[in-house]
Design a protein around this motif. Structure first.
Motif, short mmCIF file in Angstrom:
data_model
loop_
_atom_site.label_atom_id
_atom_site.label_comp_id
_atom_site.label_asym_id
_atom_site.label_seq_id
_atom_site.Cartn_x
_atom_site.Cartn_y
_atom_site.Cartn_z
N ILE A 72 -5.53 24.58 8.67
CA ILE A 72 -4.94 24.75 10.01
C ILE A 72 -3.50 24.24 10.04
CG2 ILE A 72 -5.14 24.02 12.42
CD1 ILE A 72 -7.15 26.18 11.44
N GLY A 73 -3.24 23.14 9.34
CA GLY A 73 -1.87 22.61 9.28
C GLY A 73 -0.92 23.66 8.72
N PHE A 76 -0.64 26.77 11.30
CA PHE A 76 0.14 26.45 12.51
C PHE A 76 1.62 26.27 12.17
CE2 PHE A 76 -3.08 24.67 15.82
CZ PHE A 76 -3.87 25.79 15.64
N LEU A 79 3.24 29.61 11.57
CA LEU A 79 3.45 30.32 12.84
C LEU A 79 4.64 29.72 13.59
CD1 LEU A 79 -0.27 30.70 14.02
CD2 LEU A 79 1.25 32.54 13.27
N ARG A 98 -16.38 21.50 0.78
CA ARG A 98 -17.80 21.17 1.00
C ARG A 98 -18.60 22.39 1.45
NH1 ARG A 98 -14.87 17.19 2.97
NH2 ARG A 98 -14.92 17.89 5.12
N HIS A 101 -16.26 27.16 5.35
CA HIS A 101 -15.67 27.40 6.68
C HIS A 101 -14.27 28.03 6.58
CE1 HIS A 101 -13.59 23.54 5.98
NE2 HIS A 101 -12.72 23.98 6.86
N GLN A 104 -14.59 31.70 7.06
CA GLN A 104 -14.74 32.07 8.47
C GLN A 104 -13.40 32.03 9.18
OE1 GLN A 104 -17.48 29.32 10.31
NE2 GLN A 104 -18.98 29.49 8.67
N THR A 105 -12.67 30.94 8.96
CA THR A 105 -11.37 30.79 9.63
C THR A 105 -10.44 31.93 9.22
OG1 THR A 105 -11.69 28.41 9.53
CG2 THR A 105 -9.49 29.16 10.06
N ARG A 107 -11.24 34.93 8.32
CA ARG A 107 -11.63 36.18 8.98
C ARG A 107 -10.96 36.30 10.35
NH1 ARG A 107 -16.70 35.97 6.69
NH2 ARG A 107 -17.71 34.87 8.38
N TYR A 108 -10.87 35.19 11.08
CA TYR A 108 -10.25 35.22 12.41
C TYR A 108 -8.73 35.33 12.31
CZ TYR A 108 -14.63 34.33 14.76
OH TYR A 108 -15.90 34.46 15.25
N PHE A 109 -8.13 34.50 11.44
CA PHE A 109 -6.67 34.47 11.40
C PHE A 109 -6.06 35.69 10.72
CE2 PHE A 109 -7.23 30.12 12.73
CZ PHE A 109 -6.16 29.93 13.58
N ARG A 111 -6.63 38.53 11.48
CA ARG A 111 -6.39 39.52 12.53
C ARG A 111 -4.95 39.44 13.04
NH1 ARG A 111 -11.74 37.73 15.31
NH2 ARG A 111 -13.20 38.92 14.06
N LEU A 112 -4.27 38.34 12.75
CA LEU A 112 -2.89 38.19 13.20
C LEU A 112 -1.96 38.99 12.29
CD1 LEU A 112 -2.56 34.36 13.76
CD2 LEU A 112 -2.84 36.13 15.48
#
Lengths: 158, 158
Positions: A72-73, A76, A79, A98, A101, A104-105, A107-109, A111-112
């Motif tokens: 995420i760092g 963001f 962006l 671990r 995830h 998953q993240t 897959r969402y990002f 889309r940008l």
């Protein structure tokens, strides 16, 4: 210059090796990497294990585009500086995290606009070509959360 | 009259970057930050910074050290509000803060788009102020949607 970052918590040798293979095939490409304390040492680009938060931000600012894990760092900050970001997800089956995830993240990002998912050096090469096609269309994102979110939190804190 | 005190606790990297996007909503509070980053973030109006040991659920000894450190910070600072964006260090701070009946706020990382994080699923039993950044996750019991920390529509089908 392309800035490669794997974040501060874990190494990510598979991504570093992918970028190294790409650089071997594209000798004109200038890459600087923050690669953590992994075993794989790149031969075709300059890299350091870690950067301070300030140094890292200045690399983001300087970079033409960014290659990163799905942190995420990293997303963001890319962006915020309106840099295209090419991302590879850490996978649990390679002991890169671990759990899965990051997949998953991603897959969402992905889309940008200007966020490109990759899995290998061929996809990296394709993503870099795509990312370089429309540099003028990028918008910067504020350093702070949207006002609606800040107002919702102000109510909670009141 | 002295201003109220907010203790913000989170891991370094993305969790800290998410937390710093919320700082405009902390207006009116004296802010103390505890995180695992080596240094306090630059350019922030922070009264004090505490560095914590990084740990997660698989590192029992380090987790104990983080538990001890967060207890020391919570009992020394006596904050009115404790807020976290994750992960384990933030959850531990909420556990200690609950003993003192402060207002506790948990904001789950945007890196958990399909399921609340393990820490978040525990946090919802500690506080009514447990939030997600994904509207579709507020179906989980005890979790509300706060808004996203970036102004982008990443919802499925968007």
């Amino acid at each position: 210059m392309i800035f490669l970052t794997v974040g501060t918590q874990l190494p990510f040798d598979r991504l570093v090796a992918t970028v190294d293979a790409y650089c071997a095939a594209h000798p004109g490409e200038e890459v600087f990497g923050q690669i953590g304390d992994g075993r794989y040492q790149p031969e075709n680009f300059a890299a350091v294990p870690f950067l301070s938060a300030t140094q890292c931000r200045s690399q983001f600012r300087r970079a033409e585009l960014v290659i990163a894990h799905v942190g995420i760092g990293s997303i963001f900050t890319a962006l915020e500086f309106a840099k295209p970001i090419v991302m590879m997800a850490r996978l649990a089956q390679h002991s890169e995290h671990r759990d899965n995830h990051q997949e998953q993240t991603l897959r969402y990002f992905s889309r940008l606009q200007h966020c490109y998912p990759i899995n290998d050096a061929d996809q990296l090469a394709d993503a870099l070509v795509q990312a370089r096609q429309h540099p003028e269309q990028r918008e910067t994102v504020s350093r702070f959360a949207p006002e609606t979110t800040l107002n919702a939190l102000r109510k909670v804190l009141a | 009259m002295s201003s109220r005190k907010l203790l913000a606790v989170c891991s370094g990297g993305g969790h800290l970057i998410e937390l710093l996007r919320l700082t405009p909503a902390f207006e009116g509070y004296s802010v103390v930050l505890a995180s695992t980053a080596p240094e306090a973030p630059e350019g922030q109006a922070i009264a004090r910074y505490y560095r914590l040991t990084d740990s997660n659920a698989t590192q029992k000894l380090r987790l104990l050290r983080t538990a001890w450190q967060t207890a020391a910070v919570v009992f020394r600072e006596r904050p009115d509000v404790v807020l976290s964006t994750g992960a384990a260090p933030g959850l531990l701070a909420l556990v200690w803060a609950r003993l003192r009946c402060d207002k506790l706020v948990w904001i789950d990382s945007i890196a958990n788009p399909e399921k609340m994080s393990l820490s978040g699923r525990i946090a919802r039993h500690l506080t009514p102020h447990c939030y997600t950044q994904w509207p579709h996750l507020q179906r989980s019991a005890g979790v509300q949607y706060l808004g996203s920390l970036i102004p982008l529509n990443l919802e499925p089908g968007a």
